[in-house]
Design a protein around this motif. Structure first.
Motif, short mmCIF file in Angstrom:
data_model
loop_
_atom_site.label_atom_id
_atom_site.label_comp_id
_atom_site.label_asym_id
_atom_site.label_seq_id
_atom_site.Cartn_x
_atom_site.Cartn_y
_atom_site.Cartn_z
N ILE A 369 33.62 -12.92 -51.54
CA ILE A 369 32.67 -14.03 -51.36
C ILE A 369 32.90 -14.71 -50.01
CG2 ILE A 369 32.51 -14.44 -53.85
CD1 ILE A 369 34.17 -17.12 -51.85
N MET A 370 31.81 -15.23 -49.45
CA MET A 370 31.88 -16.04 -48.24
C MET A 370 31.03 -17.28 -48.43
SD MET A 370 31.17 -15.15 -44.20
CE MET A 370 29.42 -14.81 -44.36
N ASP A 371 31.56 -18.42 -48.01
CA ASP A 371 30.87 -19.70 -48.18
C ASP A 371 29.46 -19.70 -47.57
OD1 ASP A 371 31.79 -19.57 -45.55
OD2 ASP A 371 33.10 -21.32 -45.72
N VAL A 372 29.33 -19.19 -46.35
CA VAL A 372 28.05 -19.21 -45.65
C VAL A 372 27.02 -18.32 -46.35
CG1 VAL A 372 26.88 -18.67 -43.47
CG2 VAL A 372 29.16 -19.72 -43.44
N ALA A 373 27.46 -17.19 -46.89
CA ALA A 373 26.54 -16.32 -47.61
C ALA A 373 25.96 -17.03 -48.82
CB ALA A 373 27.27 -15.04 -48.05
#
Length: 430
Positions: A369-373
């Protein structure tokens, strides 16, 4: 020790069997091309070929692990119980597909060598991938296949003592901008004030003024909070610092700024520091080498791991460049616009270079997971983002894999954009 009979031992076969059995299932594996040796073996054993030798545990092989080079492969998705699979193996096989060829196809990123449409940053887009098109991007199917396979092995060889691995969590922090307002230099600071005025961002202007006058902390300076959470929960936390020259896409503090260097040194006392190669270094070996030397000069220790800025990853060139610079680990394996498992696994694996048909020493750590995604591209609410994070974390826990998250230091700033995300981070870690 698991014995595998095959008519030919190739680099591809050796690579994927070692990943599948040793790194995922914790089962030592060896190979044989001799039928009598296979028959005489008393421990767990499987055959991997076109036809079974007898009534043994048999997987009918696809040609992929015995080929060389890149070919356009026609793939049709079916199901193994409720899990997607491909490369059908026929009725004689103990399972309905070639689990090893399918795993190799996904983990080697075979499809990224094939002609594809790149996005504006020259990246392989998630929606071009087999996993996205067939709805299994958010599942580590290679690990799921492995654990389903393990249950069949246990039934076949009940006396063998199978080991199990433990769930692991790694928090990674990209530092694209160490500070929102401070330490930017006179020209950039004045430009920031003018930009706020021209766009009528008076609240931002006020915050900028208070921060530069030292009446409040810089909102992006969340490093103490991140380190506090690391200590409280005893989690592995890695920081990736962008120290490239200023460009349209690289806007961190100057690497020569004493406050910035002091920050990096102080964090290095409590956590591991990696390189965040700048946007244009992907096409410039000398620039990449220079940035690595800069960071090593600051922390006075070799830099051995990295993650590409903007997740700019061109396979195999990017990895070949990192190997040439003695980078041992890379954390870029993931997508910018979607969460999930780019290589369909939650187990760190070594990069297999299809150009040279070898397993390289570069170990890849895929993030989930990535915050911006979650926030910018998938446009999920805070509640939806947290639910998605926990959902993917549970997928990894189910197979005792390694869950890797990608956050940025500004995500915990609690500014207008990231309000509530500090709590999301804490709940993810807890």
């Amino acid at each position: 020790m698991l014995l595998v009979y095959t008519y030919k031992i190739t680099p591809r076969l050796n690579y994927i069997f070692k990943h599948f059995f040793v790194r995922i299932l914790q089962i030592p594996v060896t190979f044989s091309t001799k039928v009598d040796e296979f028959v005489a073996h008393n421990g767990p054993k499987i055959s991997y070929s076109k036809n079974p030798l007898g009534s043994e545990f048999f997987i009918r092989s696809n040609d992929l692990l015995f080929d060389q080079g890149i070919n356009d492969i026609d793939i049709n998705i079916s199901n193994w119980d409720d899990v997607p699979c491909f490369f059908p193996a026929g009725e004689a096989s103990s399972i309905p597909f070639d689990i090893f060829a399918a795993s190799f196809y996904l983990i080697s990123r075979y499809e990224e060598y094939l002609p594809h449409v790149q996005d504006i940053h020259e990246r392989f887009p998630a929606d071009e991938s087999l996993a996205f098109k067939n709805g299994f991007l958010e599942k580590p199917v290679v690990d799921i296949w492995a654990f389903k396979f393990l249950e069949l092995l246990k039934d076949k060889f009940p006396k063998y003592n199978f080991n199990t691995r433990e769930f692991n969590f790694i928090s990674t922090i990209d530092v694209d901008s160490a500070f929102a307002y401070k330490n930017k230099g006179i020209v950039r600071s004045i430009g920031g004030y003018i930009n706020d005025i021209l766009h009528l961002r008076f609240v931002n202007l006020w915050h900028r003024l208070l921060t530069n006058l030292n009446f409040r902390e810089d909102p992006f300076d969340t490093f103490s909070e991140i380190l506090k959470i690391k200590k409280e929960h005893n989690i592995s936390t890695l920081f990736f610092f962008l120290i490239g020259d200023y460009t349209t896409y690289d806007k961190n503090i100057s690497f020569s700024n004493t406050k910035f260097k002091s920050l990096i040194k102080s964090i290095a006392d409590y956590a591991k520091i990696g390189l965040h190669p700048s946007y244009f270094s992907i096409r410039n070996d000398e620039k990449l080498k220079k940035e690595k030397a800069r960071l090593e000069g600051i922390i006075n220790t070799p830099v051995v791991f990295s993650r590409q800025h903007y997740l700019r990853l061109i396979i195999p060139e990017t990895y070949q460049n990192l190997i040439d610079l003695d980078i041992q680990e890379d954390y870029t394996m993931g997508y910018a616009k979607y969460v999930g498992f780019r290589a369909s696994t939650c187990t760190p694996f070594y990069f297999y270079d299809l150009d040279f048909e070898i397993q390289t020493p570069l170990k890849l750590f895929p993030f989930a997971i990535m915050d911006v995604a979650l926030k910018d591209y998938m446009q999920l609410s805070n509640k939806e983002s947290l639910n998605k994070i926990l959902e993917l974390k549970n997928e990894v826990k189910n197979v005792n894999g390694t869950f890797i998250s990608l956050f940025h230091n500004e995500t915990l700033s609690e500014n207008e954009k990231w309000e509530g995300w500090s709590d999301i981070y804490k709940k993810m870690v807890n």
